[in-house]
Design an enzyme around this catalytic site. Structure first.
Site, PDB file in Angstrom:
ATOM      1  N   CYS A   1      35.859  40.524  51.476  1.00 15.11           N
ATOM      2  CA  CYS A   1      34.883  41.484  51.148  1.00 15.11           C
ATOM      3  C   CYS A   1      34.964  42.807  51.563  1.00 15.11           C
ATOM      4  O   CYS A   1      35.484  42.967  52.652  1.00 15.11           O
ATOM      5  CB  CYS A   1      33.425  40.768  51.862  1.00 15.11           C
ATOM      6  SG  CYS A   1      31.982  41.492  51.525  1.00 15.11           S
TER       7      CYS A   1
ATOM      8  N   HIS B   1      29.480  35.699  44.547  1.00  8.89           N
ATOM      9  CA  HIS B   1      29.724  36.393  45.790  1.00  8.89           C
ATOM     10  C   HIS B   1      28.555  37.551  46.043  1.00  8.89           C
ATOM     11  O   HIS B   1      28.083  37.771  46.981  1.00  8.89           O
ATOM     12  CB  HIS B   1      31.157  36.854  45.700  1.00  8.89           C
ATOM     13  CG  HIS B   1      31.482  37.761  47.119  1.00  8.89           C
ATOM     14  ND1 HIS B   1      32.410  37.312  47.859  1.00  8.89           N
ATOM     15  CD2 HIS B   1      31.108  39.233  47.295  1.00  8.89           C
ATOM     16  CE1 HIS B   1      32.558  38.360  48.932  1.00  8.89           C
ATOM     17  NE2 HIS B   1      31.871  39.353  48.262  1.00  8.89           N
ATOM     18  N   GLU B   2      28.504  38.109  44.718  1.00 12.44           N
ATOM     19  CA  GLU B   2      27.459  39.404  44.698  1.00 12.44           C
ATOM     20  C   GLU B   2      26.124  38.859  44.976  1.00 12.44           C
ATOM     21  O   GLU B   2      25.487  39.487  45.424  1.00 12.44           O
ATOM     22  CB  GLU B   2      27.735  40.259  43.476  1.00 12.44           C
ATOM     23  CG  GLU B   2      28.996  40.707  43.129  1.00 12.44           C
ATOM     24  CD  GLU B   2      29.615  41.323  44.234  1.00 12.44           C
ATOM     25  OE1 GLU B   2      29.053  41.950  45.381  1.00 12.44           O
ATOM     26  OE2 GLU B   2      31.060  41.276  44.366  1.00 12.44           O
TER      27      GLU B   2
ATOM     28  N   HIS C   1      25.113  38.390  48.316  1.00 14.90           N
ATOM     29  CA  HIS C   1      24.724  39.289  49.055  1.00 14.90           C
ATOM     30  C   HIS C   1      23.361  39.947  49.298  1.00 14.90           C
ATOM     31  O   HIS C   1      22.640  40.303  49.945  1.00 14.90           O
ATOM     32  CB  HIS C   1      25.593  40.675  48.568  1.00 14.90           C
ATOM     33  CG  HIS C   1      26.889  40.728  49.128  1.00 14.90           C
ATOM     34  ND1 HIS C   1      27.277  41.200  50.498  1.00 14.90           N
ATOM     35  CD2 HIS C   1      27.871  40.746  48.570  1.00 14.90           C
ATOM     36  CE1 HIS C   1      28.522  40.878  50.729  1.00 14.90           C
ATOM     37  NE2 HIS C   1      29.083  41.057  49.502  1.00 14.90           N
TER      38      HIS C   1
HETATM   39  C1  UDB Z   1      36.381  42.508  46.166  1.00 14.97           C
HETATM   40  N1  UDB Z   1      38.791  42.228  45.655  1.00 14.97           N
HETATM   41  O1  UDB Z   1      36.417  43.483  45.624  1.00 14.97           O
HETATM   42  F1  UDB Z   1      41.882  37.250  42.512  1.00 14.97           F
HETATM   43  F2  UDB Z   1      42.216  40.669  39.674  1.00 14.97           F
HETATM   44  C2  UDB Z   1      38.067  42.079  46.701  1.00 14.97           C
HETATM   45  C3  UDB Z   1      38.493  42.741  47.806  1.00 14.97           C
HETATM   46  C4  UDB Z   1      37.457  42.694  49.059  1.00 14.97           C
HETATM   47  C5  UDB Z   1      39.775  42.341  48.245  1.00 14.97           C
HETATM   48  C6  UDB Z   1      38.533  44.254  47.552  1.00 14.97           C
HETATM   49  C7  UDB Z   1      39.220  41.148  44.955  1.00 14.97           C
HETATM   50  O2  UDB Z   1      38.930  39.709  45.249  1.00 14.97           O
HETATM   51  N2  UDB Z   1      40.126  41.366  43.949  1.00 14.97           N
HETATM   52  C8  UDB Z   1      40.808  40.371  42.901  1.00 14.97           C
HETATM   53  C9  UDB Z   1      41.045  39.266  43.313  1.00 14.97           C
HETATM   54  C10 UDB Z   1      41.731  38.162  42.398  1.00 14.97           C
HETATM   55  C11 UDB Z   1      42.058  38.831  41.435  1.00 14.97           C
HETATM   56  C12 UDB Z   1      41.971  40.219  40.736  1.00 14.97           C
HETATM   57  C13 UDB Z   1      41.003  41.113  41.757  1.00 14.97           C
HETATM   58  N3  UDB Z   1      35.599  41.812  46.591  1.00 14.97           N
HETATM   59  C14 UDB Z   1      34.148  42.436  46.317  1.00 14.97           C
HETATM   60  C15 UDB Z   1      33.167  42.210  47.174  1.00 14.97           C
HETATM   61  O3  UDB Z   1      33.481  42.240  48.195  1.00 14.97           O
HETATM   62  N4  UDB Z   1      31.817  42.482  46.866  1.00 14.97           N
HETATM   63  O4  UDB Z   1      30.837  42.369  47.400  1.00 14.97           O
HETATM   64  C16 UDB Z   1      35.290  40.452  46.956  1.00 14.97           C
HETATM   65  C17 UDB Z   1      35.682  39.367  45.957  1.00 14.97           C
HETATM   66  C18 UDB Z   1      35.900  38.053  46.695  1.00 14.97           C
HETATM   67  C19 UDB Z   1      35.573  36.899  45.686  1.00 14.97           C
HETATM   68  C20 UDB Z   1      34.706  37.685  44.675  1.00 14.97           C
HETATM   69  C21 UDB Z   1      34.587  39.160  45.095  1.00 14.97           C
HETATM   70 ZN    ZN Z   2      31.240  41.481  49.206  1.00 12.89          ZN
END
Ligand code: UDB
Ligand code: ZN
Length: 187
Positions: free
Chosen positions: A111, A159-160, A163
């Site tokens: 996250c 996940h969002e 939040h």
């Molecule tokens: C993310 N990115 O953006 F399996 F193509 C995460 C971070 C926290 C590692 C930057 C991510 O999961 N990228 C990803 C994963 C894959 C395939 C792919 C890209 N978040 C968003 C966030 O914190 N929103 O509040 C966390 C994700 C974890 C599961 C869903 C959101």
């Molecule tokens: Zn998050």
């Protein structure tokens, strides 16, 4: 322009609040917030800009993470099977059904509001159905819709959505999961 320094971290009380409904019609302020959030997520997927601004490559962001306790988030996430990009700017979402069948991200969730080193396995519904207001960030148009999501975009949505309820993935993570199948990328 929003940067990673604008994303608040676990321990900040705003992350634990239940976010408030966004008033419609959308105010200029809320519209601009959502636009800025989408810009950060889109920029974070551009290699040049991630280097220039030190962004974590992100697939979604919810308003409470920039210390705005309102029900808004954006998603830019590929479907793991089709490669189709789900780009959504969402207001006042309500998940109206969660499939009984569960899955989890095999590589674990992280996250933007949690220390980069922390990841964990989180049980999620395989499919969800949600009532949403979708915002077209070009035209400012708002469309009410019922959407169904599965796979990775469905996981990002859940996940969002968490939040907006004041829930972080660290609250739900499990050490091992062996009774259900993981969702795998690129197979
Ligand atoms: C993310 N990115 O953006 F399996 F193509 C995460 C971070 C926290 C590692 C930057 C991510 O999961 N990228 C990803 C994963 C894959 C395939 C792919 C890209 N978040 C968003 C966030 O914190 N929103 O509040 C966390 C994700 C974890 C599961 C869903 C959101
Ligand atoms: Zn998050």
């Amino acid at each position: 322009m929003l940067l990673m320094k604008d994303v608040i971290q676990d321990g900040h009380p705003t992350l634990r609040l239940r976010a408030k409904e966004v008033e419609l019609p959308l105010s200029d302020e809320d519209f601009n917030t959502l636009k800025d959030m989408m810009e950060l997520v889109v920029n974070s997927q551009n290699e040049e800009l991630t280097e220039k601004y030190n962004l974590r490559p992100s697939v979604g962001l919810a308003a409470p993470q920039i210390n705005i306790s309102k029900k808004m988030f954006c998603i830019v996430a590929p479907h793991e099977k089709t490669g189709q990009l789900y780009k959504l700017a969402v207001i006042n979402p309500k998940i109206i059904s969660f499939s009984e069948e569960k899955t989890y991200l095999g590589g674990g969730e992280g996250c933007l509001s949690v220390d980069e080193e922390i990841t964990g396995l989180v049980r999620r519904s395989k499919r969800i159905k949600a009532r949403v207001n979708l915002v077209n960030l070009e035209t400012r148009e708002i469309t009410k819709a019922v959407i169904k999501l599965n796979g990775f975009p469905g996981i990002v949505f859940q996940h969002e959505y968490d939040h907006l309820l004041g829930v972080l993935f660290v609250d739900k993570m499990e050490e091992y999961i062996s009774d259900i199948e993981p969702l795998q990328f690129g197979e």
